[in-house]
Design a protein around this motif. Structure first.
Motif, PDB file in Angstrom:
ATOM      1  N   TYR A 107       6.511  -3.901   2.544  1.00  0.00           N
ATOM      2  CA  TYR A 107       5.055  -3.773   2.459  1.00  0.00           C
ATOM      3  C   TYR A 107       4.648  -3.969   1.014  1.00  0.00           C
ATOM      4  O   TYR A 107       5.148  -3.290   0.116  1.00  0.00           O
ATOM      5  CB  TYR A 107       4.580  -2.400   2.944  1.00  0.00           C
ATOM      6  CG  TYR A 107       3.066  -2.289   2.892  1.00  0.00           C
ATOM      7  CD1 TYR A 107       2.287  -2.826   3.900  1.00  0.00           C
ATOM      8  CD2 TYR A 107       2.427  -1.689   1.805  1.00  0.00           C
ATOM      9  CE1 TYR A 107       0.906  -2.755   3.854  1.00  0.00           C
ATOM     10  CE2 TYR A 107       1.047  -1.609   1.743  1.00  0.00           C
ATOM     11  CZ  TYR A 107       0.289  -2.151   2.769  1.00  0.00           C
ATOM     12  OH  TYR A 107      -1.081  -2.094   2.709  1.00  0.00           O
ATOM     13  N   LEU A 108       3.747  -4.900   0.781  1.00  0.00           N
ATOM     14  CA  LEU A 108       3.337  -5.232  -0.580  1.00  0.00           C
ATOM     15  C   LEU A 108       1.894  -4.796  -0.794  1.00  0.00           C
ATOM     16  O   LEU A 108       0.961  -5.402  -0.268  1.00  0.00           O
ATOM     17  CB  LEU A 108       3.478  -6.739  -0.820  1.00  0.00           C
ATOM     18  CG  LEU A 108       3.305  -7.235  -2.258  1.00  0.00           C
ATOM     19  CD1 LEU A 108       4.186  -6.447  -3.213  1.00  0.00           C
ATOM     20  CD2 LEU A 108       3.661  -8.714  -2.345  1.00  0.00           C
ATOM     21  N   HIS A 109       1.727  -3.713  -1.560  1.00  0.00           N
ATOM     22  CA  HIS A 109       0.389  -3.179  -1.805  1.00  0.00           C
ATOM     23  C   HIS A 109      -0.401  -4.123  -2.697  1.00  0.00           C
ATOM     24  O   HIS A 109       0.149  -4.783  -3.578  1.00  0.00           O
ATOM     25  CB  HIS A 109       0.486  -1.797  -2.457  1.00  0.00           C
ATOM     26  CG  HIS A 109      -0.755  -0.990  -2.320  1.00  0.00           C
ATOM     27  ND1 HIS A 109      -1.889  -1.233  -3.079  1.00  0.00           N
ATOM     28  CD2 HIS A 109      -1.063   0.052  -1.508  1.00  0.00           C
ATOM     29  CE1 HIS A 109      -2.827  -0.373  -2.739  1.00  0.00           C
ATOM     30  NE2 HIS A 109      -2.362   0.425  -1.789  1.00  0.00           N
ATOM     31  N   VAL A 129       7.545 -10.107   4.747  1.00  0.00           N
ATOM     32  CA  VAL A 129       6.627  -9.340   3.908  1.00  0.00           C
ATOM     33  C   VAL A 129       5.340  -9.106   4.691  1.00  0.00           C
ATOM     34  O   VAL A 129       4.893  -9.968   5.457  1.00  0.00           O
ATOM     35  CB  VAL A 129       6.338 -10.062   2.574  1.00  0.00           C
ATOM     36  CG1 VAL A 129       5.682 -11.416   2.802  1.00  0.00           C
ATOM     37  CG2 VAL A 129       5.464  -9.212   1.670  1.00  0.00           C
ATOM     38  N   LEU A 130       4.768  -7.933   4.504  1.00  0.00           N
ATOM     39  CA  LEU A 130       3.569  -7.547   5.239  1.00  0.00           C
ATOM     40  C   LEU A 130       2.607  -6.893   4.254  1.00  0.00           C
ATOM     41  O   LEU A 130       3.015  -6.162   3.360  1.00  0.00           O
ATOM     42  CB  LEU A 130       3.971  -6.583   6.359  1.00  0.00           C
ATOM     43  CG  LEU A 130       2.938  -6.192   7.412  1.00  0.00           C
ATOM     44  CD1 LEU A 130       3.633  -5.905   8.727  1.00  0.00           C
ATOM     45  CD2 LEU A 130       2.172  -4.967   6.953  1.00  0.00           C
ATOM     46  N   ARG A 168       0.024 -13.951  -8.837  1.00  0.00           N
ATOM     47  CA  ARG A 168       0.939 -13.498  -9.883  1.00  0.00           C
ATOM     48  C   ARG A 168       1.620 -12.180  -9.508  1.00  0.00           C
ATOM     49  O   ARG A 168       2.843 -12.046  -9.604  1.00  0.00           O
ATOM     50  CB  ARG A 168       0.171 -13.332 -11.194  1.00  0.00           C
ATOM     51  CG  ARG A 168      -0.420 -14.623 -11.746  1.00  0.00           C
ATOM     52  CD  ARG A 168      -1.305 -14.336 -12.946  1.00  0.00           C
ATOM     53  NE  ARG A 168      -1.937 -15.518 -13.500  1.00  0.00           N
ATOM     54  CZ  ARG A 168      -1.446 -16.246 -14.504  1.00  0.00           C
ATOM     55  NH1 ARG A 168      -0.303 -15.907 -15.066  1.00  0.00           N
ATOM     56  NH2 ARG A 168      -2.105 -17.297 -14.957  1.00  0.00           N
ATOM     57  N   GLY A 169       0.819 -11.209  -9.101  1.00  0.00           N
ATOM     58  CA  GLY A 169       1.385  -9.918  -8.738  1.00  0.00           C
ATOM     59  C   GLY A 169       2.275 -10.002  -7.510  1.00  0.00           C
ATOM     60  O   GLY A 169       3.321  -9.337  -7.444  1.00  0.00           O
ATOM     61  N   ALA A 170       1.869 -10.818  -6.538  1.00  0.00           N
ATOM     62  CA  ALA A 170       2.663 -10.961  -5.319  1.00  0.00           C
ATOM     63  C   ALA A 170       4.021 -11.578  -5.621  1.00  0.00           C
ATOM     64  O   ALA A 170       5.058 -11.107  -5.139  1.00  0.00           O
ATOM     65  CB  ALA A 170       1.898 -11.806  -4.303  1.00  0.00           C
ATOM     66  N   VAL A 171       4.036 -12.636  -6.419  1.00  0.00           N
ATOM     67  CA  VAL A 171       5.305 -13.277  -6.775  1.00  0.00           C
ATOM     68  C   VAL A 171       6.195 -12.314  -7.548  1.00  0.00           C
ATOM     69  O   VAL A 171       7.385 -12.157  -7.246  1.00  0.00           O
ATOM     70  CB  VAL A 171       5.064 -14.560  -7.595  1.00  0.00           C
ATOM     71  CG1 VAL A 171       6.366 -15.052  -8.217  1.00  0.00           C
ATOM     72  CG2 VAL A 171       4.466 -15.651  -6.725  1.00  0.00           C
ATOM     73  N   ASN A 172       5.634 -11.648  -8.549  1.00  0.00           N
ATOM     74  CA  ASN A 172       6.455 -10.761  -9.365  1.00  0.00           C
ATOM     75  C   ASN A 172       7.049  -9.622  -8.540  1.00  0.00           C
ATOM     76  O   ASN A 172       8.223  -9.259  -8.709  1.00  0.00           O
ATOM     77  CB  ASN A 172       5.639 -10.187 -10.519  1.00  0.00           C
ATOM     78  CG  ASN A 172       6.514  -9.476 -11.528  1.00  0.00           C
ATOM     79  OD1 ASN A 172       7.475 -10.039 -12.042  1.00  0.00           O
ATOM     80  ND2 ASN A 172       6.205  -8.225 -11.819  1.00  0.00           N
ATOM     81  N   ALA A 173       6.252  -9.056  -7.639  1.00  0.00           N
ATOM     82  CA  ALA A 173       6.758  -7.968  -6.810  1.00  0.00           C
ATOM     83  C   ALA A 173       7.890  -8.440  -5.899  1.00  0.00           C
ATOM     84  O   ALA A 173       8.872  -7.718  -5.691  1.00  0.00           O
ATOM     85  CB  ALA A 173       5.625  -7.380  -5.981  1.00  0.00           C
TER      86      ALA A 173
END
Length: 296
Positions: free
Chosen positions: A137-139, A66-67, A51-56
Motif C-alpha cells: 500500500y503506497l500512501h 501496488v495499491l 517522484r514520490g511513487a517511484v522512490n517509495a
C-alpha cells in the motif's frame, strides 16, 4: 515512521533519475518583480507525484502488486511508476475524482475502483484491500520515502538556480511542501481558504480533520495532513492562505502571460506571490500539476 532528511532527498534524486523528467525552470518577471517558475506540471504523469511513487517503490524490494488511494494525481503517479517498474497497480478514487484524471489512470494501465465521497473513504477501502500478501500500500503523502521523492523537485531547483531564496508550494497532504522544506530554503506553504489541513494541524499541534470545499480539492483535498509531513513542517514553513477567486485568477494569468496550462492547485502558490503574502528576492513557485480540463 522515520523523519526524512535532505540527505534522503539527495539519495532519492539519484534513485528516481532514470524514471522521471528533470523539469525545466523559467526565470520570469511579473509586475516588475523577478521569480522562478519550476515547471513540474510537465512531469511524466502530469504532476510531481510520480517522484514520490517511484522512490517509495525502488527503496524496497518490488512488491507483487501496488495499491493506493488518491484524489487523482497520486493515483496517476503510482499507475505510471508501476507501469515503468513492471508492477500491477490498483487505484481507489472517490466518486468525485475528475474524469480527466481517472481516464489517465486507466490509460496508464492501472485498475481503477471508485469508492466513497471523499479521499478518506476511498483510502479506508483501499487499506482493507491491501491486506492481501505481496501487496504494497503506497500512501499519497504519509510515507518518508514519498516525502523524500517529492523533495527532489526542490533539489533540482537548488542545483539549477542556486540563488533562489524562497520556495512557494501548494499544500494538500503535505508531501511536496515537506520535501521542499528539507532544503533549508525558506518555504511558504500555501493553501486555499477552503483546504486548510496544514493550517489546522499547525494550530492544533497534530493532524486533525477539516472540511474541504475548493475548486482545487481534486489535488489538495486531503482532509487531514500526514503525520510524517507535519513532523517535518513544524517550525519550518510559513503558512499562507489564498481565496478561490485569487487562485483561479492566478491560473488564468499563467496562461495569459506564459501560455502555461496548469490545474487550479498548481496556481495556488502563484496566487500568494501575486498577492504579496510571501517573501524572497528571487522566489521559486512550484507549478505542481496539470491534470484537469479547463478553458481560460
Amino acid at each position: 515512521m522515520s523523519t526524512p532528511t535532505w540527505a534522503d532527498v539527495r539519495e532519492a534524486a539519484e534513485a528516481v533519475h532514470p524514471f522521471v523528467r528533470r523539469t525545466p525552470v523559467l526565470r520570469a518577471e511579473v509586475d516588475g518583480r523577478p521569480l522562478v517558475l519550476k515547471l513540474e506540471h510537465l512531469q511524466r504523469s502530469g504532476s510531481f507525484k510520480l517522484r514520490g511513487a517511484v522512490n517509495a517503490l525502488v527503496s524496497e524490494p518490488l512488491p507483487e502488486r501496488v495499491l493506493t488511494a488518491s484524489g487523482g494525481n497520486h493515483g496517476l503517479g503510482v499507475a505510471t511508476a508501476a507501469a515503468l517498474l513492471g508492477v500491477p497497480a490498483t487505484v481507489y478514487v472517490p466518486e468525485s475524482a475528475p474524469k480527466a484524471k481517472t481516464a489517465r489512470i486507466e490509460a496508464a494501465g492501472a485498475k481503477l475502483i471508485r469508492h466513497g465521497a471523499t479521499y478518506a473513504e476511498a483510502a479506508t477501502k483501499a487499506l482493507e484491500a491491501a491486506s492481501e500478501p505481496g501487496t504494497r500500500y503506497l500512501h499519497a503523502y504519509d510515507d518518508p520515502a514519498v516525502v523524500a521523492g517529492q523533495g527532489t523537485v526542490a533539489a533540482e531547483v537548488v542545483q539549477d538556480v542556486p540563488d533562489v531564496d524562497a520556495f512557494l508550494v501548494a499544500v494538500g497532504g503535505g508531501g511536496l511542501v515537506a520535501g521542499t522544506s528539507l532544503s533549508g530554503v525558506p518555504t511558504f506553504a500555501v493553501e486555499p481558504e477552503r483546504c486548510r489541513a496544514l493550517g489546522a494541524a499547525l494550530k492544533a499541534g497534530e493532524p486533525v480533520d477539516v472540511e474541504i470545499d475548493s475548486v482545487a480539492a481534486s489535488a489538495l483535498g486531503a482532509t487531514r495532513i500526514g503525520a510524517v509531513p507535519l513532523g517535518v513542517l513544524q517550525d519550518r514553513v510559513t503558512s499562507v492562505l489564498v481565496s478561490e477567486v485569487e487562485l483561479l485568477a492566478a491560473r488564468d494569468r499563467l496562461w495569459e502571460e506564459f501560455r502555461l496550462a496548469v490545474e487550479p492547485a498548481a496556481a495556488v502558490p502563484f496566487a500568494a506571490w501575486l498577492a504579496g503574502r510571501t517573501d524572497g528576492e528571487l522566489p521559486c513557485v512550484i507549478l505542481c500539476g496539470a491534470n484537469s480540463e479547463w478553458t481560460p
